[in-house]
Design a protein around this motif. Sequence first.
Motif, PDB file in Angstrom:
ATOM      1  N   ARG A 146       8.371   3.344  48.515  1.00  0.00           N
ATOM      2  CA  ARG A 146       8.067   4.777  48.499  1.00  0.00           C
ATOM      3  C   ARG A 146       9.314   5.644  48.668  1.00  0.00           C
ATOM      4  NH1 ARG A 146       3.234   3.335  48.373  1.00  0.00           N
ATOM      5  NH2 ARG A 146       1.695   2.747  49.853  1.00  0.00           N
ATOM      6  N   GLU A 147      10.327   5.132  49.383  1.00  0.00           N
ATOM      7  CA  GLU A 147      11.536   5.931  49.642  1.00  0.00           C
ATOM      8  C   GLU A 147      12.543   5.881  48.493  1.00  0.00           C
ATOM      9  OE1 GLU A 147      12.184   1.834  51.360  1.00  0.00           O
ATOM     10  OE2 GLU A 147      10.568   3.289  51.525  1.00  0.00           O
ATOM     11  N   VAL A 148      12.261   5.106  47.455  1.00  0.00           N
ATOM     12  CA  VAL A 148      13.150   4.976  46.298  1.00  0.00           C
ATOM     13  C   VAL A 148      12.655   5.902  45.196  1.00  0.00           C
ATOM     14  CG1 VAL A 148      13.901   3.374  44.501  1.00  0.00           C
ATOM     15  CG2 VAL A 148      13.741   2.597  46.851  1.00  0.00           C
ATOM     16  N   PRO A 149      13.582   6.590  44.500  1.00  0.00           N
ATOM     17  CA  PRO A 149      13.139   7.461  43.396  1.00  0.00           C
ATOM     18  C   PRO A 149      12.345   6.680  42.342  1.00  0.00           C
ATOM     19  CG  PRO A 149      15.451   7.841  43.888  1.00  0.00           C
ATOM     20  CD  PRO A 149      15.030   6.641  44.688  1.00  0.00           C
ATOM     21  N   GLN A 150      11.234   7.274  41.950  1.00  0.00           N
ATOM     22  CA  GLN A 150      10.359   6.692  40.939  1.00  0.00           C
ATOM     23  C   GLN A 150      10.327   7.624  39.734  1.00  0.00           C
ATOM     24  OE1 GLN A 150       6.526   6.478  42.795  1.00  0.00           O
ATOM     25  NE2 GLN A 150       7.238   5.198  44.456  1.00  0.00           N
ATOM     26  N   SER A 151      10.037   7.081  38.577  1.00  0.00           N
ATOM     27  CA  SER A 151       9.949   7.884  37.356  1.00  0.00           C
ATOM     28  C   SER A 151       8.729   7.465  36.555  1.00  0.00           C
ATOM     29  CB  SER A 151      11.178   7.677  36.474  1.00  0.00           C
ATOM     30  OG  SER A 151      12.303   8.295  37.005  1.00  0.00           O
ATOM     31  N   LEU A 152       8.099   8.426  35.935  1.00  0.00           N
ATOM     32  CA  LEU A 152       6.985   8.160  35.045  1.00  0.00           C
ATOM     33  C   LEU A 152       7.539   8.137  33.618  1.00  0.00           C
ATOM     34  CD1 LEU A 152       4.020   7.680  35.537  1.00  0.00           C
ATOM     35  CD2 LEU A 152       3.610  10.090  35.082  1.00  0.00           C
ATOM     36  N   HIS A 153       7.418   7.004  32.951  1.00  0.00           N
ATOM     37  CA  HIS A 153       7.957   6.836  31.599  1.00  0.00           C
ATOM     38  C   HIS A 153       6.825   6.907  30.583  1.00  0.00           C
ATOM     39  CE1 HIS A 153      10.290   5.336  28.247  1.00  0.00           C
ATOM     40  NE2 HIS A 153       9.478   4.313  28.093  1.00  0.00           N
ATOM     41  N   HIS A 154       6.970   7.800  29.604  1.00  0.00           N
ATOM     42  CA  HIS A 154       6.023   7.865  28.489  1.00  0.00           C
ATOM     43  C   HIS A 154       6.391   6.757  27.507  1.00  0.00           C
ATOM     44  CE1 HIS A 154       5.370  11.866  30.131  1.00  0.00           C
ATOM     45  NE2 HIS A 154       4.226  11.870  29.461  1.00  0.00           N
ATOM     46  N   LEU A 155       5.473   5.838  27.259  1.00  0.00           N
ATOM     47  CA  LEU A 155       5.768   4.731  26.356  1.00  0.00           C
ATOM     48  C   LEU A 155       6.101   5.232  24.954  1.00  0.00           C
ATOM     49  CD1 LEU A 155       3.199   2.101  27.632  1.00  0.00           C
ATOM     50  CD2 LEU A 155       5.683   2.057  27.895  1.00  0.00           C
ATOM     51  N   ILE A 156       5.454   6.287  24.529  1.00  0.00           N
ATOM     52  CA  ILE A 156       5.834   6.992  23.300  1.00  0.00           C
ATOM     53  C   ILE A 156       6.385   8.338  23.764  1.00  0.00           C
ATOM     54  CG2 ILE A 156       5.054   7.996  21.124  1.00  0.00           C
ATOM     55  CD1 ILE A 156       2.785   5.894  21.160  1.00  0.00           C
ATOM     56  N   PRO A 157       7.637   8.640  23.468  1.00  0.00           N
ATOM     57  CA  PRO A 157       8.239   9.882  23.961  1.00  0.00           C
ATOM     58  C   PRO A 157       7.412  11.125  23.619  1.00  0.00           C
ATOM     59  CG  PRO A 157       9.905   8.498  22.948  1.00  0.00           C
ATOM     60  CD  PRO A 157       8.568   7.870  22.645  1.00  0.00           C
ATOM     61  N   LYS A 158       7.407  12.064  24.568  1.00  0.00           N
ATOM     62  CA  LYS A 158       6.662  13.310  24.364  1.00  0.00           C
ATOM     63  C   LYS A 158       7.113  14.023  23.092  1.00  0.00           C
ATOM     64  CE  LYS A 158       7.514  14.759  28.578  1.00  0.00           C
ATOM     65  NZ  LYS A 158       7.567  15.624  29.766  1.00  0.00           N
ATOM     66  N   LEU A 159       8.410  13.959  22.796  1.00  0.00           N
ATOM     67  CA  LEU A 159       8.929  14.616  21.591  1.00  0.00           C
ATOM     68  C   LEU A 159       8.480  13.937  20.307  1.00  0.00           C
ATOM     69  CD1 LEU A 159      12.598  15.313  22.735  1.00  0.00           C
ATOM     70  CD2 LEU A 159      10.712  16.944  22.563  1.00  0.00           C
ATOM     71  N   LYS A 160       7.953  12.736  20.414  1.00  0.00           N
ATOM     72  CA  LYS A 160       7.488  11.982  19.243  1.00  0.00           C
ATOM     73  C   LYS A 160       5.980  11.786  19.304  1.00  0.00           C
ATOM     74  CE  LYS A 160      11.619  11.260  17.572  1.00  0.00           C
ATOM     75  NZ  LYS A 160      12.049  11.769  16.292  1.00  0.00           N
ATOM     76  N   SER A 161       5.259  12.825  19.682  1.00  0.00           N
ATOM     77  CA  SER A 161       3.796  12.884  19.785  1.00  0.00           C
ATOM     78  C   SER A 161       3.204  11.971  20.860  1.00  0.00           C
ATOM     79  CB  SER A 161       3.127  12.651  18.422  1.00  0.00           C
ATOM     80  OG  SER A 161       3.374  11.371  17.934  1.00  0.00           O
ATOM     81  N   GLY A 162       3.954  11.733  21.933  1.00  0.00           N
ATOM     82  CA  GLY A 162       3.449  10.912  23.023  1.00  0.00           C
ATOM     83  C   GLY A 162       2.911  11.694  24.203  1.00  0.00           C
ATOM     84  N   LYS A 163       2.892  13.022  24.100  1.00  0.00           N
ATOM     85  CA  LYS A 163       2.376  13.845  25.196  1.00  0.00           C
ATOM     86  C   LYS A 163       0.912  13.499  25.415  1.00  0.00           C
ATOM     87  CE  LYS A 163       2.170  18.533  26.904  1.00  0.00           C
ATOM     88  NZ  LYS A 163       2.438  19.931  26.660  1.00  0.00           N
ATOM     89  N   GLY A 164       0.567  13.170  26.634  1.00  0.00           N
ATOM     90  CA  GLY A 164      -0.801  12.781  26.956  1.00  0.00           C
ATOM     91  C   GLY A 164      -1.063  11.308  26.686  1.00  0.00           C
ATOM     92  N   GLY A 165      -0.052  10.599  26.193  1.00  0.00           N
ATOM     93  CA  GLY A 165      -0.201   9.177  25.899  1.00  0.00           C
ATOM     94  C   GLY A 165       0.031   8.312  27.129  1.00  0.00           C
ATOM     95  N   PRO A 166       0.063   7.003  26.955  1.00  0.00           N
ATOM     96  CA  PRO A 166       0.205   6.094  28.080  1.00  0.00           C
ATOM     97  C   PRO A 166       1.564   6.217  28.770  1.00  0.00           C
ATOM     98  CG  PRO A 166       0.315   4.880  26.010  1.00  0.00           C
ATOM     99  CD  PRO A 166      -0.025   6.303  25.679  1.00  0.00           C
ATOM    100  N   THR A 167       1.538   6.109  30.088  1.00  0.00           N
ATOM    101  CA  THR A 167       2.749   6.162  30.903  1.00  0.00           C
ATOM    102  C   THR A 167       2.785   4.972  31.854  1.00  0.00           C
ATOM    103  OG1 THR A 167       1.683   7.523  32.588  1.00  0.00           O
ATOM    104  CG2 THR A 167       2.871   8.702  30.854  1.00  0.00           C
ATOM    105  N   VAL A 168       3.985   4.650  32.331  1.00  0.00           N
ATOM    106  CA  VAL A 168       4.155   3.601  33.335  1.00  0.00           C
ATOM    107  C   VAL A 168       5.100   4.125  34.415  1.00  0.00           C
ATOM    108  CG1 VAL A 168       3.689   1.624  31.839  1.00  0.00           C
ATOM    109  CG2 VAL A 168       6.001   2.509  31.996  1.00  0.00           C
ATOM    110  N   LEU A 169       4.863   3.690  35.652  1.00  0.00           N
ATOM    111  CA  LEU A 169       5.714   4.058  36.780  1.00  0.00           C
ATOM    112  C   LEU A 169       6.834   3.037  36.884  1.00  0.00           C
ATOM    113  CD1 LEU A 169       6.019   6.041  39.162  1.00  0.00           C
ATOM    114  CD2 LEU A 169       4.772   4.372  40.546  1.00  0.00           C
ATOM    115  N   LEU A 170       8.086   3.528  36.888  1.00  0.00           N
ATOM    116  CA  LEU A 170       9.269   2.673  36.930  1.00  0.00           C
ATOM    117  C   LEU A 170      10.195   3.099  38.061  1.00  0.00           C
ATOM    118  CD1 LEU A 170      10.280   2.935  33.154  1.00  0.00           C
ATOM    119  CD2 LEU A 170       9.021   1.066  34.194  1.00  0.00           C
ATOM    120  N   HIS A 171      11.105   2.187  38.459  1.00  0.00           N
ATOM    121  CA  HIS A 171      12.229   2.610  39.293  1.00  0.00           C
ATOM    122  C   HIS A 171      13.010   3.643  38.483  1.00  0.00           C
ATOM    123  CE1 HIS A 171      11.834  -1.483  41.174  1.00  0.00           C
ATOM    124  NE2 HIS A 171      12.088  -0.776  42.253  1.00  0.00           N
ATOM    125  N   ASP A 172      13.595   4.604  39.143  1.00  0.00           N
ATOM    126  CA  ASP A 172      14.406   5.602  38.450  1.00  0.00           C
ATOM    127  C   ASP A 172      15.563   4.929  37.711  1.00  0.00           C
ATOM    128  OD1 ASP A 172      15.131   8.419  37.913  1.00  0.00           O
ATOM    129  OD2 ASP A 172      16.902   7.894  39.101  1.00  0.00           O
TER     130      ASP A 172
END
Length: 100
Positions: free
Chosen positions: A18-44
């Motif tokens: 929990r104390e380590v920065p986390q990032s939500l990664h869009h598997l399909i980039p938002k700029l390439k029509s991935g907005k609202g698409g699947p995401t995964v939680l990753l280490h920053d």
Amino acid sequence: MPDDADPICPLCLRPIPREVPQSLHHLIPKLKSGKGGPTVLLHDICHREIHASLTEGQLAQDYSTIAALHSHPRLAKFIAWVSKRPPGFRSRIPGRRRKR
């Protein structure tokens, strides 16, 4: 009973404390029509390496799954390296991207 276990980073398979920065990664980039698409939680650090290694177009066209990301040579080398680090490991190198 709530699950207090740390989430697991699907890229490096290490827990994300929990104390380590986390990032939500869009598997399909938002700029390439991935907005609202699947995401995964990753280490920053894992998320930053993905975007340092691949363009938005490459991510959208060829690397839109965790399995595909694992198959990329530079990311495979990074994953092998970072998976040996403790879950709370953070890079000491400043900046968001490295030169390709």
